[in-house]
Design an enzyme around this catalytic site. Structure first.
Site, mmCIF file in Angstrom:
data_model
loop_
_atom_site.group_PDB
_atom_site.id
_atom_site.type_symbol
_atom_site.label_atom_id
_atom_site.label_comp_id
_atom_site.label_asym_id
_atom_site.label_seq_id
_atom_site.Cartn_x
_atom_site.Cartn_y
_atom_site.Cartn_z
ATOM 1 N N PHE A 1 -14.412 -5.074 -3.476
ATOM 2 C CA PHE A 1 -13.889 -3.915 -3.875
ATOM 3 C C PHE A 1 -13.902 -2.962 -2.551
ATOM 4 O O PHE A 1 -14.886 -2.525 -2.275
ATOM 5 C CB PHE A 1 -14.790 -3.052 -5.210
ATOM 6 C CG PHE A 1 -13.910 -2.005 -5.359
ATOM 7 C CD1 PHE A 1 -12.786 -1.944 -6.381
ATOM 8 C CD2 PHE A 1 -14.095 -0.569 -4.865
ATOM 9 C CE1 PHE A 1 -11.923 -0.683 -6.663
ATOM 10 C CE2 PHE A 1 -13.450 0.563 -5.143
ATOM 11 C CZ PHE A 1 -12.215 0.328 -6.073
ATOM 12 N N ASP B 1 -18.385 -2.388 4.734
ATOM 13 C CA ASP B 1 -18.130 -1.381 3.864
ATOM 14 C C ASP B 1 -19.240 -1.043 3.219
ATOM 15 O O ASP B 1 -19.883 -1.509 2.316
ATOM 16 C CB ASP B 1 -16.935 -1.810 2.773
ATOM 17 C CG ASP B 1 -16.702 -0.800 1.915
ATOM 18 O OD1 ASP B 1 -17.198 0.197 1.869
ATOM 19 O OD2 ASP B 1 -15.383 -1.006 1.156
ATOM 20 N N LYS C 1 -18.098 8.579 -0.039
ATOM 21 C CA LYS C 1 -18.709 8.918 -1.255
ATOM 22 C C LYS C 1 -19.900 9.926 -0.717
ATOM 23 O O LYS C 1 -19.538 11.130 -0.627
ATOM 24 C CB LYS C 1 -19.388 7.575 -1.949
ATOM 25 C CG LYS C 1 -18.322 6.816 -2.448
ATOM 26 C CD LYS C 1 -18.638 5.867 -3.532
ATOM 27 C CE LYS C 1 -17.325 5.472 -4.345
ATOM 28 N NZ LYS C 1 -17.129 4.067 -4.124
HETATM 29 C C1 PLP Z 1 -15.700 3.510 -3.782
HETATM 30 C C2 PLP Z 1 -15.519 2.286 -2.979
HETATM 31 C C3 PLP Z 1 -14.418 2.387 -1.902
HETATM 32 C C4 PLP Z 1 -13.177 3.171 -2.268
HETATM 33 O O1 PLP Z 1 -13.281 4.756 -2.050
HETATM 34 P P1 PLP Z 1 -12.437 5.665 -2.658
HETATM 35 O O2 PLP Z 1 -12.922 7.037 -2.283
HETATM 36 O O3 PLP Z 1 -12.407 5.537 -4.178
HETATM 37 O O4 PLP Z 1 -11.129 5.511 -2.195
HETATM 38 C C5 PLP Z 1 -14.392 1.381 -1.217
HETATM 39 N N1 PLP Z 1 -15.343 0.582 -0.907
HETATM 40 C C6 PLP Z 1 -16.529 0.443 -1.738
HETATM 41 C C7 PLP Z 1 -17.315 -0.327 -1.397
HETATM 42 C C8 PLP Z 1 -16.678 1.377 -2.777
HETATM 43 O O5 PLP Z 1 -17.812 1.592 -3.478
#
Ligand code: PLP
Length: 401
Positions: free
Chosen positions: A140, A225, A254
């Site tokens: 994700f 990520d 985040k």
């Molecule tokens: C939440 C998340 C994203 C996307 O972030 P947004 O601010 O919702 O665009 C990408 N990678 C990971 C691992 C995430 O948990």
């Protein structure tokens, strides 16, 4: 207006791209949130780990108000007095040389993909337009058209093609698959140290370290990520610290703003972000002084309050307790720090009904995929709160049919 009325209005006028629990929140403080009717809940999701510092942290509130009264946006056509310091502080925190601020996590991922491709052409000598990026099944990384194109979740991607070419998908946690997938055109390998959205999936021990050496050996950028796993969530600064892995590109988001404002960032060695030239990338709001002031304070709170150590300590304590629950529904309990997944057996009827039962007990949790309940409270949580929550979780998992 009461909750029921607001839910009806939202259902009428808002797009239905989420399936939220029917609780309408209007206040938050630390680990607690309160709904319109005055019911208090312990927040066990932390907005997908955006509020590691706790809801409405007073120091961040203060900084945000002060900055909002001074200057909120300049665009990057001009400089501002907060951007430089955020860049420096993020580099000090990550050990990287350069950073580029964006807003959402997906934008930071897109930024990393762009700069990795440019690196592939400018430094590795890949023929223009041939660069490949390897990603993992179950990933994700966000919701843009490019990113959903390399998702393996039908729900995320099915109706949103045609997809951006140049991505190869391999199984998660499989180092041989990575070695086999690499070609002379491979610019980067993008991976989550733990697949949080995927169901709190933890790869085999040593996987990331092997990824680091395979990437190094093949002159491929390792892009981590850490949008959800970073900034203390898993009990370390970044989840990759468990294996002392240093990526070529860190992606953050985040909790970088303590949940006040969308702030994301990409941090890299100089050879990577140093490749962008004026005009090649940008964002109107990225790096605005309000965002930068908020993020600076959020990073400071994380460090001053030793939230990373707290996450490690309380996470281990909580997970040990969860493992004592005698429930016919539990398959396994896994996690790192305060990112914990309780996987239920297929026969349990899905995690959603457990989340609804927990809501009645005063805990807000979210099912992750079908069968996993994720526990990820703000890192400011205390042991006594964990004990309080544990009794309720135990009750629900042991008593629900
Ligand atoms: C939440 C998340 C994203 C996307 O972030 P947004 O601010 O919702 O665009 C990408 N990678 C990971 C691992 C995430 O948990």
């Amino acid at each position: 207006m009461n909750s029921k009325q607001l839910i009806d209005i939202e259902n009428q006028y808002g797009a239905h791209n989420y399936h939220p629990l029917d609780v309408v929140l209007s206040k938050g403080e630390g680990i607690w949130v309160t709904d319109l009717e005055g019911n208090k809940y312990l927040d066990f999701l932390s907005a997908y780990s955006s509020v590691n510092q706790g809801h409405c942290h007073p120091k961040i509130v203060k900084k945000m108000i002060e900055q909002a009264q001074k200057l909120t946006i300049t665009s990057r056509a001009f400089r501002n007095d907060q951007l430089a310091l955020l860049c420096k502080e993020v580099c000090e925190f990550t050990g990287m040389d350069m950073m580029l601020p964006m807003n959402s996590g997906a934008e930071a991922v897109e930024t990393a993909l762009k700069v990795a491709r440019k690196w592939g052409y400018a430094k590795k000598g890949i023929n223009l337009s041939d660069a490949e990026i390897i990603v993992c099944a179950g990933n994700f990384h966000g919701r843009t058209t490019t990113i959903v194109g390399f998702s393996t979740d039908e729900l995320y991607k099915k109706y949103f093609g045609p997809y951006t070419p140049g991505f190869k998908i391999i199984p998660y946690g499989d180092i041989d698959a990575l070695e086999k997938a690499i070609t002379p055109n491979t610019a980067a390998f993008l991976v989550e140290p733990i697949q949080a959205e995927g169901g709190v999936l933890i790869p085999p021990e040593g996987y990331l370290k092997s990824c680091e050496s395979v990437c190094k050996k093949n002159n491929v950028l390792l892009v981590l990520d850490e949008i959800q796993t970073g900034l203390g969530r898993t009990g370390k600064r970044f989840a990759c610290d468990y294996e002392n892995v240093v990526p070529d590109i860190f992606i953050m988001g985040k909790a970088l703003s303590g949940g006040f404002y969308p702030v994301s960032a990409v941090a890299t060695k100089k050879e990577v972000l140093g490749l962008f030239t004026p005009g090649e990338h940008g964002s109107t709001f990225g790096g605005n002084p309000l965002a930068c002031a908020v993020a600076r304070e959020a990073l400071k709170v994380l460090q001053e309050e030793k939230l990373i150590d707290k996450s490690a300590e309380l996470g281990a304590y909580f997970m040990d307790k969860l493992r004592t629950i005698q429930s016919k529904h539990i398959q396994t309990v896994r996690g790192k720090g305060l990112l914990i997944g309780v996987e239920l057996k297929k026969e349990a009827g899905g995690a959603r009904r457990f989340c609804e039962a927990l809501q009645d007990e005063g805990l807000l949790c979210k099912e992750t995929h079908e069968h996993v309940i994720r526990f990820a409270p703000p890192l400011v949580i205390e042991k006594a709160d964990i004990d309080w929550a544990f009794e309720r979780i135990k009750k629900v998992l042991e008593n629900l049919d």
